[in-house]
Design a protein around this motif. Structure first.
Motif, PDB file in Angstrom:
ATOM      1  N   TYR A 104      -7.659  11.725  -3.749  1.00 15.60           N
ATOM      2  CA  TYR A 104      -6.242  11.262  -3.403  1.00 15.60           C
ATOM      3  C   TYR A 104      -6.283  11.209  -2.164  1.00 15.60           C
ATOM      4  CZ  TYR A 104      -4.999  15.927  -2.133  1.00 15.60           C
ATOM      5  OH  TYR A 104      -5.066  17.135  -1.484  1.00 15.60           O
ATOM      6  N   ALA A 105      -5.617   9.912  -2.038  1.00 11.56           N
ATOM      7  CA  ALA A 105      -5.071   9.371  -0.336  1.00 11.56           C
ATOM      8  C   ALA A 105      -3.804  10.370   0.229  1.00 11.56           C
ATOM      9  CB  ALA A 105      -4.175   8.059  -0.696  1.00 11.56           C
ATOM     10  N   ILE A 115      -9.016   4.665   5.388  1.00 10.17           N
ATOM     11  CA  ILE A 115      -8.927   5.059   3.867  1.00 10.17           C
ATOM     12  C   ILE A 115      -8.339   6.441   3.948  1.00 10.17           C
ATOM     13  CG2 ILE A 115      -9.107   5.026   1.304  1.00 10.17           C
ATOM     14  CD1 ILE A 115     -10.747   2.562   1.287  1.00 10.17           C
ATOM     15  N   SER A 162       0.660  -1.230   0.198  1.00  3.47           N
ATOM     16  CA  SER A 162       0.067   0.153   0.368  1.00  3.47           C
ATOM     17  C   SER A 162       1.271   1.382   0.299  1.00  3.47           C
ATOM     18  CB  SER A 162      -1.077  -0.071   1.606  1.00  3.47           C
ATOM     19  OG  SER A 162      -1.872   1.104   1.519  1.00  3.47           O
ATOM     20  N   PRO A 185      -3.359   4.201   2.720  1.00  2.00           N
ATOM     21  CA  PRO A 185      -4.293   3.921   3.317  1.00  2.00           C
ATOM     22  C   PRO A 185      -4.076   1.863   4.086  1.00  2.00           C
ATOM     23  CG  PRO A 185      -4.208   4.025   0.953  1.00  2.00           C
ATOM     24  CD  PRO A 185      -3.047   4.081   1.047  1.00  2.00           C
ATOM     25  N   LEU A 210      -9.042  10.256   2.519  1.00  2.00           N
ATOM     26  CA  LEU A 210      -8.687  10.922   1.374  1.00  2.00           C
ATOM     27  C   LEU A 210      -8.524  12.057   1.192  1.00  2.00           C
ATOM     28  CD1 LEU A 210     -11.584   8.340  -0.548  1.00  2.00           C
ATOM     29  CD2 LEU A 210      -9.198   8.195  -0.748  1.00  2.00           C
ATOM     30  N   GLN A 253       1.862   7.476  -6.359  1.00  2.00           N
ATOM     31  CA  GLN A 253       0.519   8.343  -6.278  1.00  2.00           C
ATOM     32  C   GLN A 253      -0.315   7.888  -7.286  1.00  2.00           C
ATOM     33  OE1 GLN A 253       2.630  11.630  -7.671  1.00  2.00           O
ATOM     34  NE2 GLN A 253       2.530  12.445  -5.036  1.00  2.00           N
ATOM     35  N   VAL A 254      -0.513   6.404  -7.023  1.00  2.00           N
ATOM     36  CA  VAL A 254      -1.962   5.948  -8.178  1.00  2.00           C
ATOM     37  C   VAL A 254      -3.143   6.008  -7.471  1.00  2.00           C
ATOM     38  CG1 VAL A 254       0.209   4.189  -8.429  1.00  2.00           C
ATOM     39  CG2 VAL A 254      -1.319   3.661  -6.409  1.00  2.00           C
ATOM     40  N   PHE A 255      -3.095   6.256  -5.745  1.00  2.00           N
ATOM     41  CA  PHE A 255      -4.850   6.098  -5.659  1.00  2.00           C
ATOM     42  C   PHE A 255      -5.113   8.237  -6.058  1.00  2.00           C
ATOM     43  CE2 PHE A 255      -2.039   3.571  -1.998  1.00  2.00           C
ATOM     44  CZ  PHE A 255      -2.718   2.147  -3.122  1.00  2.00           C
ATOM     45  N   THR A 256      -5.216   8.269  -7.418  1.00  2.00           N
ATOM     46  CA  THR A 256      -5.201   9.680  -7.160  1.00  2.00           C
ATOM     47  C   THR A 256      -6.801   8.895  -8.873  1.00  2.00           C
ATOM     48  OG1 THR A 256      -3.256  10.669  -6.659  1.00  2.00           O
ATOM     49  CG2 THR A 256      -5.049  12.151  -8.298  1.00  2.00           C
ATOM     50  N   TYR A 293       2.337   1.648  -3.293  1.00  2.00           N
ATOM     51  CA  TYR A 293       1.570   2.275  -5.138  1.00  2.00           C
ATOM     52  C   TYR A 293       1.308   4.019  -4.240  1.00  2.00           C
ATOM     53  CZ  TYR A 293       0.714  -1.753  -7.171  1.00  2.00           C
ATOM     54  OH  TYR A 293       1.224  -3.406  -7.058  1.00  2.00           O
ATOM     55  N   TYR A 294       1.360   3.659  -2.643  1.00  2.00           N
ATOM     56  CA  TYR A 294       0.974   5.474  -2.270  1.00  2.00           C
ATOM     57  C   TYR A 294       2.166   6.174  -2.518  1.00  2.00           C
ATOM     58  CZ  TYR A 294       0.973   9.705   1.463  1.00  2.00           C
ATOM     59  OH  TYR A 294       0.252  10.351   1.943  1.00  2.00           O
TER      60      TYR A 294
END
Ligand SMILES: *[C@@H]1O[C@H](CO)[C@@H](O)[C@H](O)[C@H]1NC(C)=O
Ligand SMILES: *[C@@H]1O[C@H](CO)[C@@H](O)[C@H](O)[C@H]1NC(C)=O
Ligand SMILES: *[C@@H]1O[C@H](CO)[C@@H](O)[C@H](O)[C@H]1NC(C)=O
Ligand SMILES: *[C@@H]1O[C@H](CO)[C@@H](O)[C@H](O)[C@H]1NC(C)=O
Ligand SMILES: *[C@@H]1O[C@H](CO)[C@@H](O)[C@H](O)[C@H]1NC(C)=O
Ligand SMILES: *[C@@H]1O[C@H](CO)[C@@H](O)[C@H](O)[C@H]1NC(C)=O
Ligand SMILES: *[C@@H]1O[C@H](CO)[C@@H](O)[C@H](O)[C@H]1NC(C)=O
Ligand SMILES: *[C@@H]1O[C@H](CO)[C@@H](O)[C@H](O)[C@H]1NC(C)=O
Length: 473
Positions: free
Chosen positions: A329-330, A347, A277, A334, A349, A284-287, A280-281
């Motif tokens: 975005y995160a 999560i 997690s 997470p 956000l 910056q994939v959680f956007t 990936y964070y």
């Protein structure tokens, strides 16, 4: 005495440093199955073995046995056991018999003679011990400890030339041949172990998962061998390939329960999953961006400032009739937490809202902080890893506003029901279909079962070796 033990344990726990986030245990039935596969593989390749020539002197006659080939081999299933004394494995093959043939040649002064021979060697016993360990870079290593070979009986027939001359000397010959065979077996075993070791060293302990992250499968500590199992404590940490750095949390130790009725047991700690997690964070994939056209036409709440009156009263007045764009975005990693029979995921956000001006300029409106807590269950069914989740908590707070303060409760209720009615059912449908369990090159997992424990996920499984062509040639 107790004081002494505590001191020793403290020292050990400091020197071992990292805790393994991924543990793999090979149980005895897995070892026995693996042995069966390897024995078949060896049996198939025995005919390819070439023997060195055997030569010597008997009563002034120099002889050479050459071109020795295996014609037939009765290779009894070897036994393999975990061998805690050497942190390794002990193998023994009892009662091996081999039929061989080749050419003989003698020289007695100027007299040369030659012909063919058949030979049968009976009751060959081979016992060897190999040690498993960890190299400084975390590779599993295997080293030769000892080997003992005993060949008890040989029968020989000579043909051609003046072979009848040999017959009276056969009993001396047999002794020499048995000794020659015995001394050749253990160096071959040692060579096999050296080859196995070089294969292990060539394995990459860092596995590329996708274009963004890699997984370190280093040993963190030495393998643990007891009388029923072999456990590999592996690092199990994911890294961002572009920007590898340690996450702000550490692996905690966990103990994988014994499960002897399956070939393999595996334990994945929450650290392993959270390091993925984090990796990936860091990438910056959680956007994601949400715009009005992405909202189903049946939904009457539109991303349009004029429709936001019930939630943000000042918006229709300040920016009437404009479409909006949300950037979600995160704002933190997470984080997963494994509890008995439940996986919890928090999560954090942020949602940034913009108005899209007719000239496409984005005007910032406000920023919200969201904490979404979901919990779920994961299981293995039909060879797939499946899960279901539900929303535990969803809280919204205003972090910044360019349009003045407003109450977030109505918006929170709107998003909560939107998530519950539209987003979660879709997610659960996808999770329910599941993903196929990861498959290694030649090994397929079968009869796998998963259980979420405190701090880790335990998976027990059987496996099947599909091909062994790429063995230790
Ligand atoms: C293991 O080592 C101990 C002590 O060194 C010895 O007593 C025991 O017989 C050994 N076990 C085996 C199976 O060799
Ligand atoms: C050994 O046996 C094989 C197969 O039976 C045969 O082809 C070969 O000629 C034999 N070799 C000698 C040296 O007799
Ligand atoms: C092992 O993997 C790393 C990346 O994780 C890669 O840079 C390296 O080249 C690989 N080594 C071999 C021998 O394949
Ligand atoms: C293996 O682990 C050690 C520490 O446990 C680390 O320093 C090293 O970089 C790792 N090597 C690879 C190839 O991942
Ligand atoms: C936003 O909604 C208002 C009122 O429903 C409508 O008049 C306007 O055309 C919409 N804006 C856009 C860009 O669709
Ligand atoms: C919800 O998630 C946040 C962010 O990860 C976490 O700090 C918090 O403890 C979680 N709350 C609950 C009730 O699980
Ligand atoms: C776009 O329109 C907005 C509002 O009318 C104005 O403030 C901004 O300067 C314009 N931008 C450009 C690049 O024309
Ligand atoms: C959500 O979390 C808040 C604060 O952590 C708490 O007051 C509230 O009861 C929680 N709601 C639910 C449905 O668990």
């Amino acid at each position: 005495m107790l004081q002494f033990l505590i001191t020793v344990l403290t020292v050990i726990s400091f020197t071992t440093g990292e805790n393994p986030a991924f543990q793999v245990t090979l149980n005895n039935i897995g070892l026995q199955y693996g042995k069966h596969v390897v024995a078949g593989w060896i049996q198939d390749r025995l005919s390819l073995i070439t023997f060195p020539d055997i030569s010597g002197d008997i009563i002034g006659v120099h002889y050479t046995l050459s071109g020795i080939r295996i014609i037939k081999c009765d290779f009894p299933e070897p036994s393999v056991e975990f061998y805690p004394n050497a942190t390794g494995l002990k193998t023994s093959t009892i009662g091996l018999s081999v039929a061989l043939n080749g050419s003989w040649e003698t020289r007695f002064g100027l007299i040369h003679d030659g012909g063919a021979f058949n030979m049968a060697v009976f009751n060959v016993d081979v016992t060897s011990v190999m040690k498993l360990g960890k190299n400084p870079d975390g590779h599993l290593s295997v080293t030769y400890v000892n080997c003992d070979a005993k060949a008890r009986e040989v029968q020989m027939d000579f043909y051609g030339g003046a072979s009848w001359i040999f017959r009276p000397f056969l009993k001396y010959f047999k002794g020499n041949v048995l000794a020659a065979i015995e001394t050749h077996i253990c160096p071959n075993v040692e060579e096999f172990i050296v080859k196995m070791e070089s294969h292990l060293q060539a394995l990459n302990v860092s596995v590329i998962v996708d274009s963004l992250v890699s997984l370190d499968l280093n040993l963190t500590n030495s393998p643990v061998v007891d009388s029923t199992s072999l456990t590999l404590p592996l690092k199990g940490e994911f890294y961002s390939i572009r920007n590898p750095k340690e996450p702000p949390f550490v692996a905690r130790p966990f103990t994988l329960p014994k499960q002897r009725s399956y070939m393999l047991s595996m334990g994945l700690s929450d650290f392993m999953v959270n390091s993925a997690s984090y990796a990936y964070y860091s990438n910056q994939v959680f956007t994601m961006f949400i715009e009005d056209y992405m909202i189903p036409p049946t939904c009457h709440v539109r991303l349009n400032t004029s429709c936001m009156g019930p939630y943000i009263p000042q918006l229709p007045q300040l920016f009437p009739g404009l479409l909006m764009r949300l950037e979600v975005y995160a704002r933190g990693v997470p984080m997963f937490s494994f509890q008995p029979d439940s996986v919890e995921l928090g999560i954090p956000l942020a949602i940034k809202a913009f108005a899209i001006q007719p000239n496409t300029t984005l005007t910032p409106l406000f920023k919200l902080h969201v904490v979404a807590n979901v919990s779920g269950d994961a299981w293995i069914g039909g060879g797939r890893l499946r899960a279901s989740v539900m929303m535990d908590n969803f809280t919204l707070s205003l972090a910044m506003s360019e349009v003045g303060p407003f109450k977030t409760t109505p918006l929170e209720k709107l998003l909560q029901s939107g998530l519950k009615m539209m987003v979660l059912p879709t997610i659960n449908k996808i999770l329910g279909q599941g993903v196929v369990l990861p498959r290694m090159k030649n090994v397929e997992l079968m009869n796998s079962e998963l259980k979420v424990e405190q701090g880790f996920i335990a998976i027990v499984s059987d496996f099947e070796v599909l091909t062994t062509d790429e063995g230790f040639d």
